[in-house]
Design an enzyme around this catalytic site. Structure first.
Site, PDB file in Angstrom:
ATOM      1  N   GLU A  36       0.820  -1.210   0.000  1.00  0.00           N
ATOM      2  CA  GLU A  36       0.000   0.000   0.000  1.00  0.00           C
ATOM      3  C   GLU A  36       0.858   1.267   0.000  1.00  0.00           C
ATOM      4  OE1 GLU A  36      -3.674   2.010   0.004  1.00  0.00           O
ATOM      5  OE2 GLU A  36      -3.297  -0.137  -0.122  1.00  0.00           O
ATOM      6  N   ASP A  37       1.978   1.249   0.748  1.00  0.00           N
ATOM      7  CA  ASP A  37       2.694   2.492   1.040  1.00  0.00           C
ATOM      8  C   ASP A  37       4.125   2.571   0.515  1.00  0.00           C
ATOM      9  OD1 ASP A  37       0.471   3.368   2.419  1.00  0.00           O
ATOM     10  OD2 ASP A  37       1.173   2.619   4.341  1.00  0.00           O
TER      11      ASP A  37
END
Length: 768
Positions: free
Chosen positions: A104-105
């Protein structure tokens, strides 16, 4: 809780023990050591290499990231791993917990996780990654419901997905003080209405009570502080009283020849607050602020211990509950009795076995798969009971196209304040239903066909009205008839269970399906005519299939029926069909269209700043929307460069740097095709588009030159896409490097670092 952990007097604050352990460490490596030590206390394998690999992979991926608190971001996934270790989860789950944010990051992809850690871990990480888009805002009900549907589908594939998500949410709630007030309330509402009840459904009470209290802290800060203060003032006196009772209970059990662990558990703040709300009382009117817990070896001894307690203290009438014979819906088992203690103050005593206690504390995580091999235990039946609730949710998903209706049923089913009554079928099977349930709820709890054919009911052998409120211990028998016309819409006002409401609604939808299909078709055609939509173009099998998949429906008739009964809006369906059509039929404005539009804007007297329209490419150009925009390869512009658009013949608009040599050499006739263009500023936080460009490096040839260049790109997390070199007779090397980058500022910084390489004497932007 193992037998060796609770021999002495303990006051349990309702939190996972890790909440304090985590705060003792601020250095990620120290936290990681703590994690490893915890895993070693319960895991049968000493080989923890995969966990070490996951830690250092996550640490490297998150190395440049900080949390709102200013701490290194890696602290969060390690704390999630520690919470999972507290639940005694398997290695794959802990590895996924450490990696749950990398896709996600960070720069890592699902493919990277699969390659390094295997398909099982990758699926867990992917499942948690999909859940991060959950957005709990009242004005985004549709979005929330869609994401909740995804969450339950991910849970169905592997229940460990939600356990990781719960651990993630628990640590985020523990550090919620670093978030702005509106975010604190938003996330805490989501926690209290969705995540804490899910933890409860899975039987993980340790998580459930702490999530409750942490959410309560931010949703009712004044009440939370007041309760905490009032309880603190009386804490010393209360602990002395609990200690005295525990010693008395211990001694009486010993005298009766019963071996047991006895401890005290203070009621958590949200539980007290809930009791004050329901009973309309103040704190000084709530007496049972703590519970004494007795843990014994087997079920028979539970009842023997109960006899000792009732002989020692006077029981309060109607306050005895046997959750061993009749477990709660989340498989919780225990004997509960409220007794009158010293100074005539009532308090609760809970009696259970060690296995029951383990199940209460850790729920579905209590006996994970590898433990069955170690201890010879089987957990299929326990898991089956807990998963029955999830299967019911998935059944709703398939039956319901109306997102708002699905969300309301879900929230009703997850209601923290809901209480249950226990009743029996004529064969003696136990059914648990929400308080105030009627025989109609009972009928649908047995089977939907029983509910649909119900014409009456008997309770304890006597005929009753269908609005009779079932009491604990009632024996209920449903009277059915093949001549029954089916449920009445009035029943929706009588039933209390989400399951009954859903089944009744589904019956009416099924009965009127043909009519709904016809009406849905008419609404769709009418909408298309009103909005000048060519429906025949949109009703292609591939587009219709995408709509069916989007709303979880089996076929196109189900879509039409959903429109007919109002579960779907015809505009929703047309928009989705149009979206699928547009993906396969991109619109291109002709060069004449674009030039005419620009000329019209000029004639209207608008400046280019007022005549700009955003394009999906990240470029804003004058004239028309959805223009085909491409970046010229001759000058490879990146954000920050001054740019212009050139209207090509039949190929939309090409974007050039304003100093591009090809643009500078245009004839006067061709210059009429130049239009204004600027870079669009993204509204999405954290979004980062990359643009292809090239640099020419001029250097003296030497050994190790290419390695030094590659190191600069690697340190800046930039992938080299192409590389060509040429060497002159004077040992001068020209290196053309193609790569993608986000802006001119990043490019300038990169060039500065490349200039520091020994032997590099000049760098230019490439121009073909």
């Amino acid at each position: 809780m193992m037998r060796s952990e609770a021999k002495d007097f303990v006051i349990d604050n309702g939190e996972l023990r890790t909440s304090k352990a985590i705060h003792d460490f601020k250095d990620p490596d120290e936290l990681y050591k703590n994690l490893v030590e915890m895993i070693k206390t319960y895991h049968p394998s000493d080989d923890l290499q995969v966990i070490e690999k996951a830690y250092y992979t996550a640490k490297d991926a998150h190395k440049d990231q900080k949390r709102k608190s200013g701490e290194p971001y890696i602290i969060h996934p390690v704390c999630v791993g520690i919470i999972l270790a507290e639940l005694r989860m398997d290695k794959e789950t802990i590895v996924a917990g450490l990696l749950h944010d990398v896709v996600e990051d960070t720069f890592m992809t699902s493919e990277d996780v699969t390659r390094e850690f295997g398909e099982e871990v990758s699926l867990l990480v992917d499942g948690v990654t999909k859940l991060t888009q959950l957005n709990y805002e009242a004005d985004k009900v549709e979005v929330q419901a869609e994401n909740l549907r995804k969450m339950f589908l991910a849970m169905a594939k592997d229940i460990r997905v939600i356990i990781i998500k719960l651990a993630d949410r628990l640590h985020n709630q523990r550090t919620m003080q670093y978030q702005p007030p509106h975010k604190q309330r938003e996330k805490s509402t989501e926690t209290l209405e969705i995540y804490a009840p899910i933890a409860d459904r899975l039987g993980i009470s340790k998580m459930k009570v702490e999530l409750d209290d942490l959410a309560f802290r931010y949703l009712e800060p004044e009440m939370y502080a007041e309760l905490q203060k009032d309880l603190k003032e009386d804490e010393e006196t209360r602990e002395k009283s609990i200690h005295s009772i525990i010693e008395q209970v211990k001694q009486n059990l010993i005298d009766a020849g019963i071996e047991a662990t006895v401890d005290g558990r203070a009621k958590h703040l949200f539980s007290i607050y809930r009791k004050m709300l329901i009973q309309h009382k103040k704190l000084d009117q709530i007496y049972d602020l703590f519970a004494v817990r007795i843990i014994v070896e087997d079920e028979m001894t539970c009842y023997a211990a109960l006899g000792v307690i009732h002989n020692l203290y006077k029981p309060v009438p109607k306050r005895f509950k046997d959750y061993i014979s009749m477990p709660k819906p989340n498989n919780y088992q225990s004997l509960h009795t409220t007794v009158i203690g010293p100074e005539a103050r009532p308090f609760e005593i809970q009696i259970r076995t060690y296995d029951m206690h383990l199940t209460d504390e850790y729920g579905i995580a209590a006996h994970w798969k590898y433990k069955a091999n170690q201890y010879g235990e089987t957990t299929a039946e326990t898991e089956e009971k807990k998963m029955a609730w999830l299967r019911k949710i998935l059944e709703w998903q398939q039956e319901m196209s109306d997102n708002k209706e699905f969300l309301e049923l879900l929230k009703s089913d997850l209601d923290l304040f809901a209480d249950y009554v226990y009743c029996f079928t004529k064969d003696g099977d136990v059914k648990n239903l929400p308080v105030d349930s009627t025989p109609i709820d009972f009928a649908y709890a047995v089977h939907s066909a029983i509910g649909n054919k119900m014409v009456g009911a008997r309770v304890n052998g006597n005929l009753v009205n269908i609005d009779y409120k079932i009491q604990n211990g009632d024996r209920v028998e449903i009277i059915t008839s093949q001549n029954s016309r089916g449920p009445s819409r009035d029943w929706l006002m009588l039933v209390k269970s989400s399951q009954a409401k859903n089944k009744i609604n589904q019956w009416f939808k099924a009965q009127n399906k043909e009519e709904n299909i016809k009406r849905g078709k008419e609404l769709l055609v009418s909408y298309a005519k009103t909005h000048s939509v060519n429906l025949s173009e949109l009703l292609m099998p591939e587009y219709m299939s995408a709509v069916e998949k989007r709303y979880g429906l089996l076929d196109w008739n189900s879509v039409l029926a959903a429109i007919g009964h109002g579960g779907l809006k015809e505009g929703q369906v047309i928009t989705r069909l149009q979206h699928e059509y547009d993906r396969n039929h991109p619109k291109f404005a002709t060069d004449e269209d674009i030039l005419t539009a620009v000329e019209n804007k000029k004639n209207e007297g608008e400046s280019s700043s007022h005549a700009i329209i955003k394009s999906k490419s990240g470029i804003v150009v004058a004239g028309l929307d959805d223009i085909s925009v491409r970046f010229s390869q001759c000058c490879s512009p990146v954000p920050g460069d001054e740019i212009i658009g050139y209207v090509t013949r039949g190929r939309g608009v090409s974007i050039h740097r304003s100093d591009c040599i090809n643009i500078m050499n245009l004839t006067d006739t061709e210059r009429k095709r130049i239009i204004p263009a600027v870079w669009a500023i993204s509204d999405e936080k954290g979004s980062r588009e990359l643009y292809r460009t090239e640099l020419l490096l001029f250097a003296n040839d030497r050994k190790g030159m290419m390695m030094d260049i590659a190191r600069v790109f690697t340190e800046n997390n930039i992938d080299i896409k192409s590389l060509n070199t040429s060497l002159s007779k004077r040992e001068k090397v020209t290196i053309r490097i193609g790569f993608s980058i986000g802006s001119v500022d990043e490019l300038t910084a990169l060039k500065s670092k490349l200039r520091q390489i020994e032997g590099v004497w000049d760098i230019e932007r490439s121009s073909n």
